[in-house]
Design an enzyme around this catalytic site. Sequence first.
Site, PDB file in Angstrom:
ATOM      1  N   CYS A  73       0.842  -1.210   0.000  1.00 48.99           N
ATOM      2  CA  CYS A  73       0.000   0.000   0.000  1.00 48.99           C
ATOM      3  C   CYS A  73       0.872   1.253   0.000  1.00 48.99           C
ATOM      4  O   CYS A  73       0.542   2.250  -0.655  1.00 48.99           O
ATOM      5  CB  CYS A  73      -0.909   0.020   1.226  1.00 48.99           C
ATOM      6  N   ARG A 128      -7.850  -4.666  -2.682  1.00 47.59           N
ATOM      7  CA  ARG A 128      -7.422  -3.567  -3.558  1.00 47.59           C
ATOM      8  C   ARG A 128      -8.444  -3.433  -4.680  1.00 47.59           C
ATOM      9  O   ARG A 128      -8.343  -4.098  -5.709  1.00 47.59           O
ATOM     10  CB  ARG A 128      -6.049  -3.856  -4.155  1.00 47.59           C
TER      11      ARG A 128
END
Length: 238
Positions: free
Chosen positions: A65, A146
């Site tokens: 991330c 995601r």
Amino acid sequence: MKEKERKEMNTMEENKDNGLRMPLIGDKAPAFHAITTQGEIDFPADYTGKWVILFSHPADFTPVCSTEFMTFASMANEFKAINTELVGLSVDSLYAHIAWLRKLQELEWNGHKHVEVKFPLIEDIKMDIARKYGMIQSQSTTQAVRAVFVVDPEGVVRTILYYPASTGRNMDEIKRIVLALQKADAEHVATPANWKPGDDLIVPTPGSCGTAKKQMETQGDDHYCLDWFLCFRKDKNK
Ligand code: BEZ
């Protein structure tokens, strides 16, 4: 039926009953009000007239991330230049978001140095928004996957992408999708595999025998067909 399968079926049924079906391509993006690192937002109303990349990530202070945020932040002006805003989301708190984004400014990776994340990052501790958008995909986790939703200037979902936790997204591909959608909308064309801006465009498939014949008979430098159903034209606006 095994216990786990039964639970999953029940959740799907409950979600249907509660109207929690995730949006699909062509649906209006579900509306929500959110607190973000850039203040409060009303989505998608605040973004009318703009394209939006609404994306979720599993958690703050995680490695993949972090690389995604550094990359997205570095490309924010490239997205702005194509009338596109970025909006991130995870189920972490506002204070975790602020602490993580401040920490990212101290890091350097892949040419991204001191990057400031100026786009809003939504806090969604109660997972209300993540659930609305199908970003929480397993019963056994509270982390968002995601997910990427490309939303058009009218607030309609035009693309949905899902990546697993271990795979960082390709931001160039996400930008390419927006450019391809903008081209398709503006010029009533489609874009072939691996299309990049400037490449030849696919013209609409003929809807009648007469148009099919015309497509084949009017070929020239700017317009060519591999067969009646697969015709290209040059990009005049490149
Ligand atoms: C990461 O961003 O590195 C990550 C997040 C959740 C699970 C696995 C990896």
